[in-house]
Design an enzyme around this catalytic site. Structure first.
Site, mmCIF file in Angstrom:
data_model
loop_
_atom_site.group_PDB
_atom_site.id
_atom_site.type_symbol
_atom_site.label_atom_id
_atom_site.label_comp_id
_atom_site.label_asym_id
_atom_site.label_seq_id
_atom_site.Cartn_x
_atom_site.Cartn_y
_atom_site.Cartn_z
ATOM 1 N N ASP A 116 7.653 -10.018 -2.884
ATOM 2 C CA ASP A 116 6.342 -9.517 -3.318
ATOM 3 C C ASP A 116 6.483 -8.170 -4.007
ATOM 4 O OD1 ASP A 116 3.420 -9.352 -3.501
ATOM 5 O OD2 ASP A 116 3.721 -7.670 -2.152
ATOM 6 N N HIS A 155 -6.380 -4.989 4.617
ATOM 7 C CA HIS A 155 -5.903 -4.977 3.238
ATOM 8 C C HIS A 155 -7.085 -5.126 2.301
ATOM 9 C CE1 HIS A 155 -2.421 -5.158 0.563
ATOM 10 N NE2 HIS A 155 -3.224 -5.844 -0.241
ATOM 11 N N SER A 213 0.402 -12.629 -2.501
ATOM 12 C CA SER A 213 0.901 -11.255 -2.421
ATOM 13 C C SER A 213 0.366 -10.573 -1.158
ATOM 14 C CB SER A 213 0.449 -10.502 -3.685
ATOM 15 O OG SER A 213 0.576 -9.122 -3.532
ATOM 16 N N LYS A 222 2.730 -10.085 2.558
ATOM 17 C CA LYS A 222 3.002 -8.732 3.091
ATOM 18 C C LYS A 222 2.514 -8.612 4.526
ATOM 19 C CE LYS A 222 0.939 -6.283 -0.267
ATOM 20 N NZ LYS A 222 1.119 -6.593 -1.663
ATOM 21 N N ARG A 280 3.922 -7.922 -12.236
ATOM 22 C CA ARG A 280 2.563 -8.364 -12.583
ATOM 23 C C ARG A 280 1.741 -7.205 -13.114
ATOM 24 N NH1 ARG A 280 0.451 -10.011 -7.333
ATOM 25 N NH2 ARG A 280 -1.505 -10.332 -8.411
HETATM 26 N N1 URA Z 1 -3.285 -6.402 -3.550
HETATM 27 C C1 URA Z 1 -2.078 -6.950 -3.342
HETATM 28 O O1 URA Z 1 -1.405 -6.638 -2.382
HETATM 29 N N2 URA Z 1 -1.610 -7.830 -4.191
HETATM 30 C C2 URA Z 1 -2.298 -8.214 -5.277
HETATM 31 O O2 URA Z 1 -1.830 -9.034 -5.991
HETATM 32 C C3 URA Z 1 -3.584 -7.643 -5.492
HETATM 33 C C4 URA Z 1 -4.050 -6.730 -4.609
#
Ligand code: URA
Length: 432
Positions: free
Chosen positions: A161, A82, A183, A187, A168
């Site tokens: 999320d 990620h 966040s 995930k 957001r």
């Molecule tokens: N990537 C994400 O998944 N969430 C965020 O808040 C910022 C970047």
């Protein structure tokens, strides 16, 4: 308990209990707490922060707001990656096919653009027919059969999320360390990852602008991972200037395809090789980073990574003719080359300004639900440290609207700062 009391407590710098956090997350997941209250709460968190304990409770509440995937019957070890988001960050489009081609099956749920930073799904949807809405069953079947999946967060995984992320994006509440950490980690936990490579971006075009902030974010995500018994490795990567040259959805897909054919911008290729080497090591395919890197180089240079990407596109309903011949991908109505207004060394190519210019062209969303224009964006032709002669091509704008094009031209010109003295190139990674 009432939502407004929780908002007021956070507004007044209080520490929320696990019960309050769980109540709030449950409420907004079910739609019982409206968007305006969730937005006010997110702003209170952005301004007043959360303790590591609150952040872990928020992460776990969001991770368990829906189903939690178990991939143990599909893969030996579920490795995921990620990025915390940046400008020109098309890494997943290359790294996933590389590691899958090296024998490490990888399934990833990605996001859409967030603020000025691009989103992997918006990029992949430049390919006609490509589906980002696989069900959990489809995800598992494709991971087993094709060894690679790149889709959206399915509605039943970490739905809290999904809702908060979209809010957001349009309420100025992205740049919050606890909200980003929870966040990302919610995930990953919900998607069944056992080992996670986190690419934490730092610089002008990242949500974290300083090394201290990005190290804090990285440390927080590692500690959440430990509590959730997941292995987490973090990289800190530069996001002062765009990664590679292309910014904008279809333009980035084209650049990813070039890279998958063994070419592409050197900084982007290097970035992808390092991320791939870490994932291959985490997944036990390579005994150490150097071996992982050698495998990744071979996958890029000898064709298997490209073949995996093609298989991914076809498996998810995309028309492979468009990736075989990337000239068929969406084209903007106007393509304008802008030349260097002076000679000199480039001291800055401000990633955020380039990201904002791309957003202004229509490559991202200004409001929740806006439609993305896949064809628009910017190609920057030079990196910090390059010497550029007056009149040499500096950047190219791909636009569909003349007013937006003019705005983007101004913004990207401003993004380029000059020096008469030599300037050192920027690193690709920083020490953790
Ligand atoms: N990537 C994400 O998944 N969430 C965020 O808040 C910022 C970047």
């Amino acid at each position: 308990m009432r939502a407004v009391e929780i908002i007021i407590k956070k507004r007044d710098k209080g520490e929320l209990t696990r019960e309050e956090i769980e109540f709030f997350v449950r409420g907004f997941t079910r739609g019982e707490i409206p968007d305006y209250q969730v937005s006010a709460w997110a702003m209170a968190v952005l301004l007043n922060g959360m303790t590591p304990r609150e952040t872990t409770d928020l992460t776990l509440a969001m991770a368990h707001s829906g189903a939690v995937m178990d991939l143990s019957d599909v893969v030996k070890i579920a490795v995921d990656k990620h990025s915390t988001g940046g400008v020109g960050d098309k890494t997943s489009l290359v790294v996933l096919p590389v590691v899958a081609a090296c024998g490490l099956p990888v399934g990833k749920m990605s996001g859409r653009g967030l603020g000025f930073s691009g989103g992997t799904l918006d990029k992949m949807e430049s390919i006609p027919g490509y589906r980002c809405d696989l069900t959990t069953e489809e995800f598992k079947r494709q991971l087993k059969e094709t060894g690679i999946v790149l889709t959206g967060q399915s509605l039943d995984l970490a739905p809290a999320d999904g809702k908060l992320y979209a809010l957001r994006d349009v309420t100025g509440t992205v740049q919050s360390i606890p909200l980003i950490a929870s966040s990302v980690m919610s995930k990953k936990i919900a998607a069944g990852a056992q080992a996670i490579l986190l690419d934490v971006k730092v610089g002008l075009g990242a949500f974290m602008q300083t090394l201290d902030e990005s190290r804090e974010l990285a440390k927080l995500m590692v500690s959440i991972g430990e509590l959730a018994r997941r292995r987490v490795v973090t990289l800190l990567s530069d996001m002062n200037q765009p990664l590679g040259n292309a910014v904008g959805n279809a333009l980035e897909v084209r650049e990813a395809i070039e890279t998958l054919h063994g070419g592409g911008p050197p900084d982007f290729r290097e970035h992808c090789l390092t991320v791939s080497a870490h994932m291959l090591t985490l997944g036990g395919v390579a005994p150490h980073l150097a071996a992982g890197r050698a495998l990744a180089e071979r996958a890029l240079d000898e064709g298997p990574a490209w073949q995996k990407f093609r298989a991914l596109v076809a498996a998810q309903g995309g028309d492979a003719a468009y990736v075989d011949d990337p000239d068929r991908l969406p084209h903007a109505r106007s393509v304008e080359g802008v030349n260097a207004p002076r000679s000199g060394y480039l001291a800055q190519v401000h990633a955020r300004l380039v990201g904002e210019a791309s957003l202004a062209l229509g490559a991202g969303r200004i409001q929740k639900g806006d439609l993305v224009e896949h064809s628009v964006g910017i190609l920057v032709h030079h990196k910090v440290g390059d010497f550029v002669e007056k009149g040499q091509p500096l950047f190219t704008i791909h636009a569909n609207d003349p007013a937006r094009q003019a705005e983007a031209r101004k913004c990207v010109l401003k993004a380029h700062l000059w020096s008469d003295e030599p300037v050192a190139p920027l690193p690709i990674f920083y020490d953790n």
